[in-house]
Design a protein around this motif. Structure first.
Motif, PDB file in Angstrom:
ATOM      1  N   ARG A   1      42.483   3.041  48.450  1.00 25.35           N
ATOM      2  CA  ARG A   1      42.981   3.226  49.811  1.00 25.35           C
ATOM      3  C   ARG A   1      41.930   2.739  50.795  1.00 25.35           C
ATOM      4  O   ARG A   1      40.729   2.950  50.579  1.00 25.35           O
ATOM      5  CB  ARG A   1      43.289   4.701  50.081  1.00 25.35           C
ATOM      6  CG  ARG A   1      44.397   5.283  49.217  1.00 25.35           C
ATOM      7  CD  ARG A   1      44.484   6.788  49.402  1.00 25.35           C
ATOM      8  NE  ARG A   1      44.609   7.143  50.811  1.00 25.35           N
ATOM      9  CZ  ARG A   1      44.150   8.269  51.357  1.00 25.35           C
ATOM     10  NH1 ARG A   1      43.507   9.153  50.609  1.00 25.35           N
ATOM     11  NH2 ARG A   1      44.317   8.520  52.635  1.00 25.35           N
TER      12      ARG A   1
ATOM     13  N   ARG B   1      50.672  -1.986  49.793  1.00 30.41           N
ATOM     14  CA  ARG B   1      50.590  -1.171  51.003  1.00 30.41           C
ATOM     15  C   ARG B   1      51.515  -1.679  52.111  1.00 30.41           C
ATOM     16  O   ARG B   1      51.180  -1.604  53.294  1.00 30.41           O
ATOM     17  CB  ARG B   1      49.135  -1.135  51.501  1.00 30.41           C
ATOM     18  CG  ARG B   1      48.135  -0.572  50.505  1.00 30.41           C
ATOM     19  CD  ARG B   1      48.484   0.835  50.098  1.00 30.41           C
ATOM     20  NE  ARG B   1      47.493   1.447  49.201  1.00 30.41           N
ATOM     21  CZ  ARG B   1      47.659   2.619  48.616  1.00 30.41           C
ATOM     22  NH1 ARG B   1      48.775   3.305  48.815  1.00 30.41           N
ATOM     23  NH2 ARG B   1      46.730   3.113  47.809  1.00 30.41           N
TER      24      ARG B   1
ATOM     25  N   ASP C   1      48.261   2.086  53.737  1.00 33.88           N
ATOM     26  CA  ASP C   1      49.530   2.770  53.977  1.00 33.88           C
ATOM     27  C   ASP C   1      49.235   4.262  54.115  1.00 33.88           C
ATOM     28  O   ASP C   1      48.891   4.923  53.137  1.00 33.88           O
ATOM     29  CB  ASP C   1      50.483   2.519  52.809  1.00 33.88           C
ATOM     30  CG  ASP C   1      51.755   3.345  52.914  1.00 33.88           C
ATOM     31  OD1 ASP C   1      52.020   3.915  53.988  1.00 33.88           O
ATOM     32  OD2 ASP C   1      52.489   3.421  51.905  1.00 33.88           O
TER      33      ASP C   1
ATOM     34  N   ARG D   1      51.311   6.699  49.919  1.00 27.97           N
ATOM     35  CA  ARG D   1      49.899   6.358  50.095  1.00 27.97           C
ATOM     36  C   ARG D   1      49.073   6.568  48.838  1.00 27.97           C
ATOM     37  O   ARG D   1      48.067   5.883  48.631  1.00 27.97           O
ATOM     38  CB  ARG D   1      49.306   7.171  51.251  1.00 27.97           C
ATOM     39  CG  ARG D   1      49.352   8.676  51.055  1.00 27.97           C
ATOM     40  CD  ARG D   1      48.714   9.390  52.222  1.00 27.97           C
ATOM     41  NE  ARG D   1      48.741  10.835  52.037  1.00 27.97           N
ATOM     42  CZ  ARG D   1      47.808  11.653  52.513  1.00 27.97           C
ATOM     43  NH1 ARG D   1      46.778  11.180  53.179  1.00 27.97           N
ATOM     44  NH2 ARG D   1      47.911  12.948  52.318  1.00 27.97           N
TER      45      ARG D   1
END
Length: 356
Positions: free
Chosen positions: A265, A297, A303, A309
């Motif tokens: 992420r 994403r 995201d 996510r």
């Protein structure tokens, strides 16, 4: 004035935070790009600042996370993992989420006392407390300040369930507390293993213990009767994804009870830091890595939406999901969450901790 080198750190930049319209704290410019060539370059030293928060128990209501409360004894993390989603929190202190996050650390020495007060409140409802949700509770400075240990002492004394997530085999230093708690059904540990390749780890997470040490820690914890999970997290496409099956197999061989994974992420300031890291260390595939991440994403670097996510979406995310399912099935690893007891909790007595 001596100039500091960032060699050995994860982030390759130390940009001034701008998201909160905070004033610039240092005059920085293009000269930093040439800092290694200057006379008088010294290694950047880690500094420690005492933080005195009024509370220590953090609550969350995210449907993506399997706990509703956590404790973080430190802010910032010397492990220097370039992908760390907690980096943006340093901007709140007018510090860079880059090298500052790794070298300007905050400690909360009153964490156990604050937690004692929280657990003593009338009407407190017990549920597992997660340690290591933001920054690592067993980063190097824990050996000096032992704040994580003081928290675990309180939790074990009161019969309160807790989980630990870490990238460090330093967790074994508290095995004398964790193992008895685990035998009572109160504790579980998750070891995050990102790569077993030292060449990758040296830049991806430069000050975290080697992957092989984390696998060995899983074995030690399991032998001591501590339910231990393997976290293949995060998976960085085109950098570490080829190791997925190897990591799962190693964790299973070490005795892990179950496993889970998370694609990388890149929230807020993490995205530009990660891009700079790619340009410096993997220029041959930087564009391909980001294109793959964006494909998971929704076309963006990150995201933030619930439900997607943590796992991503699209063909690449589906492929990771399929590969992980096949790898855990082959290794005989489960993917469910562990249940901890809540019925043994007894609220602390008096205003002061017996152990402090």
């Amino acid at each position: 004035m001596a100039v500091e080198s960032i060699q050995g750190r994860g982030a390759t930049r130390n940009a001034v935070p701008t998201r909160f319209n905070l004033p610039e704290r240092l005059v920085e410019g293009d000269w930093l790009d040439e800092v290694e060539a200057l006379d008088g370059v010294t290694q950047r030293r880690t500094t420690i600042t005492v933080e005195r928060p009024k509370s220590i128990l953090t609550r969350n209501s995210s449907p993506d996370i399997g706990f509703d409360r956590s404790v973080n004894p430190y802010r910032g993390c010397e492990h220097g993992c370039i992908y760390c989603f907690a980096r943006p929190t340093h901007a709140y202190h007018d510090l860079s989420p880059g090298v500052d996050f790794e070298s300007r650390l905050f400690i909360k020495p009153d964490a156990a006392k604050l937690l004692h007060a929280a657990l003593s409140r009338p009407g407190y409802e017990v549920a597992p407390i997660a340690l290591g949700t933001n920054t690592d509770p067993y980063q190097p400075i824990e050996g000096r300040f032992r704040i994580t240990r003081s928290i675990i002492e309180l939790l074990t004394e009161t019969g309160h369930p807790f989980t630990i997530t870490t990238k460090s085999d330093r967790v074994l230093r508290d095995l004398d507390l964790i193992a008895p708690a685990a035998h009572r059904g109160l504790a579980a540990v998750a070891l995050s293993v990102t790569s077993l390749d030292p060449a990758i780890s040296r830049t991806l997470e430069p000050r975290a213990p080697a992957g092989r040490k984390r696998i060995a820690a899983i074995q030690r914890l399991q032998e001591a009767g501590v339910p231990t999970l393997l976290a293949v997290a995060p998976i960085v496409p085109q950098i570490t994804d080829h190791e997925l099956e190897r990591i799962v197999a190693a964790g299973a061989a070490a005795g892990a009870r179950a496993a889970f994974y998370l694609p990388v992420r890149l929230p807020h300031e993490v995205a530009p830091l990660f891009r700079a890291w790619l340009d410096d260390h993997y220029p041959d595939r930087a564009a391909k890595v980001m294109a793959t991440i964006q494909s998971m994403r929704g076309g963006k670097d990150n995201d933030p939406n619930f439900f997607t996510r943590m796992q991503g979406q699209g063909p690449w995310a589906d492929l990771l999901r399929t590969r992980f399912a096949a790898a855990t099935r082959k290794a005989g690893l489960g993917t469910g969450r562990l249940t901890l007891r809540r019925d043994l909790f007894r609220a602390p007595e008096g205003r002061q901790m017996r152990l402090l």
